[in-house]
Design a protein around this motif. Structure first.
Motif, PDB file in Angstrom:
ATOM      1  N   THR A 389       1.412   2.256   2.842  1.00 29.56           N
ATOM      2  CA  THR A 389       1.734   3.245   1.806  1.00 29.56           C
ATOM      3  C   THR A 389       0.644   3.223   0.739  1.00 29.56           C
ATOM      4  OG1 THR A 389       2.997   1.644   0.516  1.00 29.56           O
ATOM      5  CG2 THR A 389       4.201   2.874   2.211  1.00 29.56           C
ATOM      6  N   ASN A 390       0.664   4.208  -0.168  1.00 27.75           N
ATOM      7  CA  ASN A 390      -0.327   4.236  -1.252  1.00 27.75           C
ATOM      8  C   ASN A 390      -0.233   2.978  -2.117  1.00 27.75           C
ATOM      9  OD1 ASN A 390      -1.455   6.627  -0.471  1.00 27.75           O
ATOM     10  ND2 ASN A 390      -0.384   7.895  -1.976  1.00 27.75           N
ATOM     11  N   TYR A 391       0.987   2.508  -2.311  1.00 25.52           N
ATOM     12  CA  TYR A 391       1.168   1.311  -3.147  1.00 25.52           C
ATOM     13  C   TYR A 391       0.534   0.089  -2.477  1.00 25.52           C
ATOM     14  CZ  TYR A 391       3.497  -2.208  -6.011  1.00 25.52           C
ATOM     15  OH  TYR A 391       3.746  -3.260  -6.860  1.00 25.52           O
ATOM     16  N   VAL A 392       0.726  -0.049  -1.158  1.00 21.81           N
ATOM     17  CA  VAL A 392       0.135  -1.170  -0.420  1.00 21.81           C
ATOM     18  C   VAL A 392      -1.382  -1.060  -0.405  1.00 21.81           C
ATOM     19  CG1 VAL A 392      -0.083  -2.208   1.877  1.00 21.81           C
ATOM     20  CG2 VAL A 392       2.168  -1.573   1.003  1.00 21.81           C
ATOM     21  N   LYS A 393      -1.898   0.156  -0.184  1.00 22.40           N
ATOM     22  CA  LYS A 393      -3.353   0.342  -0.167  1.00 22.40           C
ATOM     23  C   LYS A 393      -3.967  -0.036  -1.512  1.00 22.40           C
ATOM     24  CE  LYS A 393      -3.324   4.151   3.194  1.00 22.40           C
ATOM     25  NZ  LYS A 393      -3.535   5.619   3.365  1.00 22.40           N
ATOM     26  N   HIS A 394      -3.265   0.310  -2.602  1.00 21.86           N
ATOM     27  CA  HIS A 394      -3.806   0.062  -3.943  1.00 21.86           C
ATOM     28  C   HIS A 394      -3.671  -1.398  -4.361  1.00 21.86           C
ATOM     29  CE1 HIS A 394      -4.847   0.948  -8.124  1.00 21.86           C
ATOM     30  NE2 HIS A 394      -3.805   0.191  -8.473  1.00 21.86           N
ATOM     31  N   THR A 415       6.355   3.403  -2.368  1.00 28.01           N
ATOM     32  CA  THR A 415       6.833   2.278  -1.567  1.00 28.01           C
ATOM     33  C   THR A 415       7.687   2.822  -0.420  1.00 28.01           C
ATOM     34  OG1 THR A 415       8.830   2.047  -2.889  1.00 28.01           O
ATOM     35  CG2 THR A 415       6.890   0.779  -3.592  1.00 28.01           C
ATOM     36  N   ILE A 416       8.021   1.960   0.514  1.00 23.27           N
ATOM     37  CA  ILE A 416       8.890   2.373   1.618  1.00 23.27           C
ATOM     38  C   ILE A 416      10.236   2.848   1.085  1.00 23.27           C
ATOM     39  CG2 ILE A 416      10.153   1.560   3.653  1.00 23.27           C
ATOM     40  CD1 ILE A 416       7.200   1.951   4.175  1.00 23.27           C
ATOM     41  N   ASP A 417      10.773   2.119   0.120  1.00 21.27           N
ATOM     42  CA  ASP A 417      12.070   2.488  -0.448  1.00 21.27           C
ATOM     43  C   ASP A 417      12.002   3.851  -1.119  1.00 21.27           C
ATOM     44  OD1 ASP A 417      14.837   1.691  -1.092  1.00 21.27           O
ATOM     45  OD2 ASP A 417      14.114   1.812  -3.166  1.00 21.27           O
ATOM     46  N   HIS A 418      10.906   4.123  -1.827  1.00 24.09           N
ATOM     47  CA  HIS A 418      10.767   5.427  -2.501  1.00 24.09           C
ATOM     48  C   HIS A 418      10.669   6.553  -1.478  1.00 24.09           C
ATOM     49  CE1 HIS A 418       9.449   8.525  -5.296  1.00 24.09           C
ATOM     50  NE2 HIS A 418       8.442   8.782  -4.461  1.00 24.09           N
ATOM     51  N   ILE A 419       9.883   6.353  -0.424  1.00 26.55           N
ATOM     52  CA  ILE A 419       9.720   7.407   0.587  1.00 26.55           C
ATOM     53  C   ILE A 419      11.053   7.722   1.258  1.00 26.55           C
ATOM     54  CG2 ILE A 419       8.678   7.938   2.832  1.00 26.55           C
ATOM     55  CD1 ILE A 419       6.248   6.293   1.951  1.00 26.55           C
ATOM     56  N   LEU A 420      11.847   6.706   1.548  1.00 24.61           N
ATOM     57  CA  LEU A 420      13.085   6.914   2.298  1.00 24.61           C
ATOM     58  C   LEU A 420      14.263   7.351   1.447  1.00 24.61           C
ATOM     59  CD1 LEU A 420      12.959   3.913   4.816  1.00 24.61           C
ATOM     60  CD2 LEU A 420      12.440   6.306   5.248  1.00 24.61           C
TER      61      LEU A 420
END
Length: 594
Positions: A389-394, A415-420
């Motif tokens: 995700t963008n958060y992980v990449k950053h 995050t995964i939680d935000h996307i879902l």
């Protein structure tokens, strides 16, 4: 050492001859009577479609695959083993001349051992004479002889049969006995290369097939892993070689989309009931088999095994009390699970579920047999926080110029939680579609229970707004009119049972997995006003509120089964989890473009 392979020449002889053969071998009359009774019932029915053309009595031969065939074969060769032992010659396993081994016999494969060429000739002559008496033949193309002197191969021209035929010296490529390649010793290097090649071939074939996730893992465990397990404890595998096979297996799984490159390795080998994938580790399988074989040899009271103990117990380890310390598979899985859940990112999901989700039933979807391996791998990766995700990449990959914000709403961390669950751009589209699919599955189940028309498959069902018969009324996403203003008056499903004069308010939610317990309580509280209103206005005896809450990544509370039973839902928990998870997988693929 002489290898002898038999041809089963009795497959087309008369039954009367087979019975005579058994008598000649000294077999008891009761066993012969059993064979004779079996032969009397040997018939074949000829059919043309459904029309019977008649019955043919079988007077000759034994059907290949018939259980009588191998039994007769084994019984016929028992006297041979007795005759060979009576010679009291063979190879001495230890100083002092005892115990002596003259032969090893398994079905149609016979090995003869002797200390001299003269002794070997005696054993071969006895075998040839006996074989001739019972009408058995040597498969000479598969027979061979090996001479060993001071632990090394020695030149040997071969050995003659009484008929004048010759058993030639074994060629350099060796001879397979019970599936293991050997000559004067086991050919470890060559055999490991063969089984490694076959193991990898089978793993590739499974992963390239159309088998779903659960079935793919089962196929690897039951079809590919036994190739390695069979020779474990006999072939000299080292830790580096078995670890390399596990690495190769994971690499093939990643190539075929069954395992994410950043997915947790320990979780892969944990059983599915505990949240893992259930794959068997080659390293652990070999260790377990080696220990089992060593334990058997060390504890055996067989004189031959006692004499060979030093050869079996490799490097003189696993002796005595050390064998007792070996842990079983269940303990190994618990250790794997502890390592997985202790990891900062990969273990975050199971740690967050403690005290919130049902620790066993939440993994029911992993035992489902019709989730594609790619989908299963994606969902596992999402739980492991392995998706980029963008958060992980950053924050983790430290990608230059990257932003941690959601690519859709640009207001929250991606995050995964935000996307879902948390992106406002998806709330009225993808989230609602996922929610409605779960609610429709419940509606299909109610239609089946009360005899309403429905689609053949629950996942293709389209719910009608109002369904009613003499027993019940089912309302789908229906605005309930009342005398007072009620904020929450549109539940997903409202079931009115005319027979019991009761109603059930059913509402579905697919929240973040850490919020399933809170959402379950929220559903019960927010429909209290509607519950009181319809009980009074509709003159009902009882009104029940049933929240159906499934986490976006499949978790459920300990009350979930009780709630399903309250509405007579005949769908399995795993099917409802699968419906929610497929919606989540669709969202992840769409947003992350994977």
């Amino acid at each position: 050492m002489t290898f002898i392979d038999y041809k089963k020449a009795y497959d087309s002889v008369p039954h009367s001859w087979i019975l005579s053969c058994l008598t000649m071998c000294g077999i008891s009359s009761s066993i012969i009577d059993l064979f004779e009774a079996s032969f009397k019932q040997s018939y074949v029915n000829l059919m043309l479609g459904k029309v019977s053309l008649g019955r043919i009595k079988i007077n000759r031969g034994l059907f290949q695959g018939d259980s009588v065939s191998p039994i007769h074969f084994i019984i016929s060769l028992i006297p041979l083993s007795i005759l060979l032992n009576k010679h009291d010659i063979g190879y001495s396993l230890e100083k002092g001349g005892r115990p002596k081994v003259s032969h090893r016999l398994y079905m149609d494969d016979l090995k003869l051992y002797a200390e001299s060429e003269d002794e070997m000739q005696t054993l071969v002559n006895t075998t040839a004479e006996f074989s001739s008496d019972i009408k058995m033949e040597f498969g000479l193309e598969k027979c061979a002889v090996v001479k060993v002197k001071k632990g090394a191969r020695a030149v040997f021209e071969g050995i003659s049969l009484p008929t004048g035929e010759q058993i030639h010296e074994l060629e350099d490529e060796g001879y397979k006995y019970l599936g293991i390649l050997e000559a004067n010793d086991i050919l470890h290097k060559e055999m490991k290369a063969l089984v490694t090649k076959e193991y990898i071939r089978r793993v590739k074939k499974v992963l390239k097939s159309q088998l779903h996730g659960w079935n793919s893992i089962q196929a690897i465990n039951t079809w590919a892993v036994p190739v390695i397990r069979y020779g474990a404890g006999i072939l000299s595998w080292n830790a580096g070689e078995t670890k390399a096979l596990d690495v190769k297996t994971r690499k093939l799984m990643r190539i075929n989309g069954a395992h994410h490159p950043q997915g947790d390795v320990d979780r892969l080998y944990v059983s599915r009931q505990l949240g893992g994938r259930g794959l068997h580790s080659i390293e652990e399988v070999v260790k377990r088999e080696e220990n089992a074989l060593t334990t058997y040899v060390v504890r055996s009271r067989d004189p031959e095994l006692i004499a060979l103990k030093d050869y079996f117990v490799k490097d003189k380890i696993l002796l005595g009390e050390e064998i007792e310390k070996d842990i079983d598979r269940t303990q190994r899985e618990e250790i794997r699970k502890e390592k997985w859940t202790a990891k900062v990112m990969h273990g975050q999901f199971p740690r967050q579920m403690v005290g919130i989700a049902d620790p066993l039933t939440s993994w029911n979807w992993l035992t489902q047999q019709d989730l594609k391996k790619e989908t299963e791998g994606l969902l596992i990766a999402a739980q492991d926080q392995a998706l980029r995700t963008n958060y992980v990449k950053h924050r983790i990959d430290k990608t230059p110029g990257s932003s941690p914000l959601c690519r859709l709403c640009r207001n929250h961390y991606e995050t995964i939680d935000h996307i879902l669950n948390g992106c406002p751009k998806l709330s009225q589209t993808e989230y609602k579609c996922r929610h409605d699919k779960v609610a429709a599955a419940l509606h299909w189940s109610l239609c089946k229970e009360y005899g309403f028309p429905r689609s053949k498959r629950w996942y293709e069902h389209r719910a009608e707004k109002v369904l009613e018969n003499e027993k019940v009324k089912i309302l789908w996403d229906f605005h309930v009119q009342s005398d007072h203003v009620i904020e929450h008056c549109r539940p997903d499903l409202l079931l009115v049972d005319k027979v019991t004069n009761a109603a059930t308010i059913i509402d579905v939610a697919i929240p973040g997995d850490t919020r399933i317990l809170d959402r379950e309580q929220e559903k019960i509280l927010k429909y209290q006003d509607l519950k009181r209103e319809i009980k009074k206005n509709w003159n009902l005896r009882k009104v029940t509120i049933v929240p159906v809450v499934i986490g976006a990544l499949g978790t459920i509370t300990i009350n979930f089964r009780k709630h399903l039973d309250a509405v007579h839902c005949n769908l399995s928990i795993s099917n409802l989890q699968k419906t929610a998870l497929l919606g989540s997988a669709r969202i992840l693929r769409m947003v992350l473009d994977i």
